[in-house]
Motif scaffolding. Structure first.
Motif, PDB file in Angstrom:
ATOM      1  N   MET A  79       2.686  20.667   3.271  1.00  0.00           N
ATOM      2  CA  MET A  79       2.414  19.168   3.317  1.00  0.00           C
ATOM      3  C   MET A  79       1.679  18.991   4.734  1.00  0.00           C
ATOM      4  SD  MET A  79       4.797  15.697   4.051  1.00  0.00           S
ATOM      5  CE  MET A  79       5.300  15.876   2.498  1.00  0.00           C
ATOM      6  N   SER A  80       0.093  18.432   4.700  1.00  0.00           N
ATOM      7  CA  SER A  80      -0.543  18.218   5.713  1.00  0.00           C
ATOM      8  C   SER A  80      -0.073  17.352   6.762  1.00  0.00           C
ATOM      9  CB  SER A  80      -1.925  18.005   5.380  1.00  0.00           C
ATOM     10  OG  SER A  80      -1.980  16.747   4.912  1.00  0.00           O
ATOM     11  N   ASP A  81      -0.821  17.321   7.959  1.00  0.00           N
ATOM     12  CA  ASP A  81      -0.490  16.136   8.891  1.00  0.00           C
ATOM     13  C   ASP A  81      -0.635  14.892   8.526  1.00  0.00           C
ATOM     14  OD1 ASP A  81       0.339  18.416  10.448  1.00  0.00           O
ATOM     15  OD2 ASP A  81      -1.448  18.311  11.717  1.00  0.00           O
ATOM     16  N   THR A  82      -1.703  14.708   7.713  1.00  0.00           N
ATOM     17  CA  THR A  82      -2.127  13.429   7.222  1.00  0.00           C
ATOM     18  C   THR A  82      -1.006  12.662   6.258  1.00  0.00           C
ATOM     19  OG1 THR A  82      -3.448  14.048   5.400  1.00  0.00           O
ATOM     20  CG2 THR A  82      -4.512  13.637   7.637  1.00  0.00           C
ATOM     21  N   GLU A  83      -0.166  13.937   5.565  1.00  0.00           N
ATOM     22  CA  GLU A  83       0.853  13.400   4.547  1.00  0.00           C
ATOM     23  C   GLU A  83       1.869  12.999   5.190  1.00  0.00           C
ATOM     24  OE1 GLU A  83       0.437  16.974   2.279  1.00  0.00           O
ATOM     25  OE2 GLU A  83      -0.619  15.827   0.718  1.00  0.00           O
ATOM     26  N   VAL A  84       2.382  13.217   6.512  1.00  0.00           N
ATOM     27  CA  VAL A  84       3.435  13.088   7.165  1.00  0.00           C
ATOM     28  C   VAL A  84       3.396  11.579   7.839  1.00  0.00           C
ATOM     29  CG1 VAL A  84       5.224  13.694   8.911  1.00  0.00           C
ATOM     30  CG2 VAL A  84       3.920  15.326   7.524  1.00  0.00           C
ATOM     31  N   PRO A  85       4.057  10.674   7.587  1.00  0.00           N
ATOM     32  CA  PRO A  85       3.643   9.330   8.265  1.00  0.00           C
ATOM     33  C   PRO A  85       4.144   9.403   9.535  1.00  0.00           C
ATOM     34  CG  PRO A  85       4.920   8.939   6.094  1.00  0.00           C
ATOM     35  CD  PRO A  85       4.865  10.430   6.488  1.00  0.00           C
ATOM     36  N   TRP A  86       3.481   9.124  10.643  1.00  0.00           N
ATOM     37  CA  TRP A  86       3.791   8.744  11.963  1.00  0.00           C
ATOM     38  C   TRP A  86       3.131   7.456  12.435  1.00  0.00           C
ATOM     39  CZ3 TRP A  86       6.824  11.808  14.231  1.00  0.00           C
ATOM     40  CH2 TRP A  86       7.102  11.814  15.199  1.00  0.00           C
ATOM     41  N   ASN A  87       2.993   6.421  11.309  1.00  0.00           N
ATOM     42  CA  ASN A  87       2.827   4.988  11.746  1.00  0.00           C
ATOM     43  C   ASN A  87       3.427   4.295  10.700  1.00  0.00           C
ATOM     44  OD1 ASN A  87       0.104   5.163  13.757  1.00  0.00           O
ATOM     45  ND2 ASN A  87      -0.011   6.769  12.387  1.00  0.00           N
ATOM     46  N   ALA A  88       3.524   3.080  11.281  1.00  0.00           N
ATOM     47  CA  ALA A  88       4.306   2.077  10.202  1.00  0.00           C
ATOM     48  C   ALA A  88       3.705   0.725  10.330  1.00  0.00           C
ATOM     49  CB  ALA A  88       5.824   2.004  10.823  1.00  0.00           C
ATOM     50  N   SER A  89       3.786  -0.013   9.267  1.00  0.00           N
ATOM     51  CA  SER A  89       2.946  -1.443   9.212  1.00  0.00           C
ATOM     52  C   SER A  89       3.959  -2.186   8.335  1.00  0.00           C
ATOM     53  CB  SER A  89       1.547  -1.209   8.683  1.00  0.00           C
ATOM     54  OG  SER A  89       1.497  -0.771   7.589  1.00  0.00           O
ATOM     55  N   VAL A  90       3.809  -3.578   8.223  1.00  0.00           N
ATOM     56  CA  VAL A  90       4.664  -4.243   7.511  1.00  0.00           C
ATOM     57  C   VAL A  90       4.043  -5.272   6.654  1.00  0.00           C
ATOM     58  CG1 VAL A  90       6.691  -6.010   7.650  1.00  0.00           C
ATOM     59  CG2 VAL A  90       6.511  -3.960   9.445  1.00  0.00           C
ATOM     60  N   LEU A  91       4.069  -5.551   5.278  1.00  0.00           N
ATOM     61  CA  LEU A  91       3.734  -6.552   4.432  1.00  0.00           C
ATOM     62  C   LEU A  91       4.636  -7.748   4.672  1.00  0.00           C
ATOM     63  CD1 LEU A  91       2.752  -4.519   1.375  1.00  0.00           C
ATOM     64  CD2 LEU A  91       1.042  -6.069   2.543  1.00  0.00           C
ATOM     65  N   ILE A  92       4.344  -8.899   5.132  1.00  0.00           N
ATOM     66  CA  ILE A  92       4.998 -10.060   5.415  1.00  0.00           C
ATOM     67  C   ILE A  92       4.482 -11.021   4.301  1.00  0.00           C
ATOM     68  CG2 ILE A  92       6.123 -11.568   6.724  1.00  0.00           C
ATOM     69  CD1 ILE A  92       5.627  -9.651   9.175  1.00  0.00           C
ATOM     70  N   VAL A  93       5.632 -11.399   3.443  1.00  0.00           N
ATOM     71  CA  VAL A  93       5.292 -12.587   2.403  1.00  0.00           C
ATOM     72  C   VAL A  93       6.105 -13.532   2.469  1.00  0.00           C
ATOM     73  CG1 VAL A  93       6.343 -11.225   0.553  1.00  0.00           C
ATOM     74  CG2 VAL A  93       4.374 -12.649   0.042  1.00  0.00           C
ATOM     75  N   ASN A  94       5.682 -14.772   2.191  1.00  0.00           N
ATOM     76  CA  ASN A  94       6.481 -15.943   2.308  1.00  0.00           C
ATOM     77  C   ASN A  94       6.712 -16.481   0.888  1.00  0.00           C
ATOM     78  OD1 ASN A  94       4.366 -17.423   1.141  1.00  0.00           O
ATOM     79  ND2 ASN A  94       3.790 -18.426   3.361  1.00  0.00           N
ATOM     80  N   ASP A  95       7.629 -17.432   0.590  1.00  0.00           N
ATOM     81  CA  ASP A  95       8.046 -17.950  -0.776  1.00  0.00           C
ATOM     82  C   ASP A  95       6.937 -18.442  -1.347  1.00  0.00           C
ATOM     83  OD1 ASP A  95      10.700 -17.155  -0.028  1.00  0.00           O
ATOM     84  OD2 ASP A  95      11.323 -18.985   0.461  1.00  0.00           O
ATOM     85  N   ALA A  96       5.759 -18.956  -0.922  1.00  0.00           N
ATOM     86  CA  ALA A  96       4.614 -19.410  -1.563  1.00  0.00           C
ATOM     87  C   ALA A  96       3.734 -17.953  -2.169  1.00  0.00           C
ATOM     88  CB  ALA A  96       3.714 -20.203  -0.806  1.00  0.00           C
ATOM     89  N   GLY A  97       4.171 -16.641  -1.780  1.00  0.00           N
ATOM     90  CA  GLY A  97       3.311 -15.580  -2.181  1.00  0.00           C
ATOM     91  C   GLY A  97       2.199 -15.392  -1.243  1.00  0.00           C
ATOM     92  N   GLU A  98       2.244 -16.009  -0.176  1.00  0.00           N
ATOM     93  CA  GLU A  98       1.136 -15.755   0.867  1.00  0.00           C
ATOM     94  C   GLU A  98       1.435 -14.797   1.723  1.00  0.00           C
ATOM     95  OE1 GLU A  98      -0.468 -20.329   1.740  1.00  0.00           O
ATOM     96  OE2 GLU A  98       1.510 -19.575   2.572  1.00  0.00           O
ATOM     97  N   TYR A  99       0.660 -14.037   2.241  1.00  0.00           N
ATOM     98  CA  TYR A  99       0.817 -12.742   3.113  1.00  0.00           C
ATOM     99  C   TYR A  99       0.296 -12.982   4.670  1.00  0.00           C
ATOM    100  CZ  TYR A  99       1.972  -9.991  -0.767  1.00  0.00           C
ATOM    101  OH  TYR A  99       2.473  -9.716  -2.052  1.00  0.00           O
TER     102      TYR A  99
END
Length: 294
Positions: A1-21
């Motif tokens: 597995m290359s370095d680019t395949e090992v996640p070292w960062n995290a992000s979040v998809l945040i959605v509301n009840d209206a389906g907005e991000y």
């Protein structure tokens, strides 16, 4: 597995009840990742983070003072920056229904809700746009499956007040608010991790500066709404306060521009449809109405 395949960062998809991000407008500073673009909240793992979920939670708190009760792993994204560098990002998904302007933003310019169909007009990376589209497709598939069984309903709490002349209190929604801009509506909000009566008492204080005792509140109408296929149904609960302290005041000007007492027989044309329906039902002595169901 290359370095680019090992996640070292995290992000979040945040959605509301209206389906907005919820998207984050980054600073326009040369040399940073995606300068001047709309992106997801997140960042790199630090030595003190015991997991990528801990990284995601730390970044949400540091960047926006945001603490989500549940984060679920969505997928690993391979993103390429303007400098050609590719990094692996563990993307989480979470649900939130708050006001972005109320958050304590420490990085970037602003946070805003956007419907997925608006996003192609924004300055954002194609990979982020594609990520949102995949999440929308997954949610739509889950909703289609759920439609054949149990479907969670969004619970709304609403305050019905009559003054000594029988006039009803309504608020004029801000043109840019997420729901029903430029229309008159009850003082209202979503029921959070609380009872419905606790929620309407809280909303009365936060939104209108009114003090109401729970024992002075009674349920007077319920509107059960369907907004169409694939949309989450809503149970709108309308409560009357028999007494209260204070005069209505604008406490959240980004949501409501003014409060006004209206004769229920002469409501303005631009009233939220289910608000009008609920007022008519209350005056007729009905407790329950259904709207939008086939």
């Amino acid at each position: 597995m290359s370095d680019t395949e090992v996640p070292w960062n995290a992000s979040v998809l945040i959605v509301n009840d209206a389906g907005e991000y919820l998207l984050h407008l980054r600073d326009h500073i040369p040399g940073i990742w995606e300068p001047g673009a709309w992106s997801l909240l997140g960042g790199g793992r630090t030595p003190g983070d015991r997991s990528l979920e801990e990284t995601a939670r730390r970044e949400l708190m540091e960047e926006a003072g945001l603490d989500l009760p549940v984060l679920e792993p969505f997928q690993v994204e391979h993103a390429t920056g303007a400098d050609g560098l590719t990094v692996s990002i563990q993307v989480f998904a979470g649900r939130w229904n708050g006001d972005p302007d109320a958050l304590r933003l420490t990085e970037g310019v602003m946070l805003r809700w956007f419907a997925p169909e608006i996003m192609p007009r924004l300055r954002m990376s194609p990979s982020t746009l594609d990520l949102v589209r995949r999440h929308v497709a997954q949610r739509s598939g889950a909703q289609a499956t759920t439609d054949r069984g149990t479907v969670p309903n969004v619970i709304g709490v609403h305050l019905y007040l009559e003054n000594e002349h029988g006039a009803v209190l309504l608020g004029l929604r801000h043109p840019d608010c997420a729901y029903a801009g430029r229309t008159w509506h009850f003082l209202a909000g979503h029921c959070e991790r609380e009872s419905a009566i606790t929620g309407v008492v809280r909303e009365a204080r936060e939104e209108g500066g009114l003090l109401i005792r729970p024992e002075d509140v009674e349920l007077v109408h319920v509107v059960h709404m369907s907004n169409g296929p694939g949309r989450q149904p809503r149970m709108q609960m309308i409560f009357r306060a028999r007494s209260w302290e204070g005069e209505p005041e604008v406490r959240e000007p980004d949501k409501c521009l003014a409060w006004r007492w209206w004769d229920p027989r002469d409501l303005p044309d631009n009233v939220v449809p289910y608000t009008r329906t609920a007022i008519e039902g209350i005056r007729a002595g009905r407790l329950y109405t259904e709207m939008g169901w086939v």
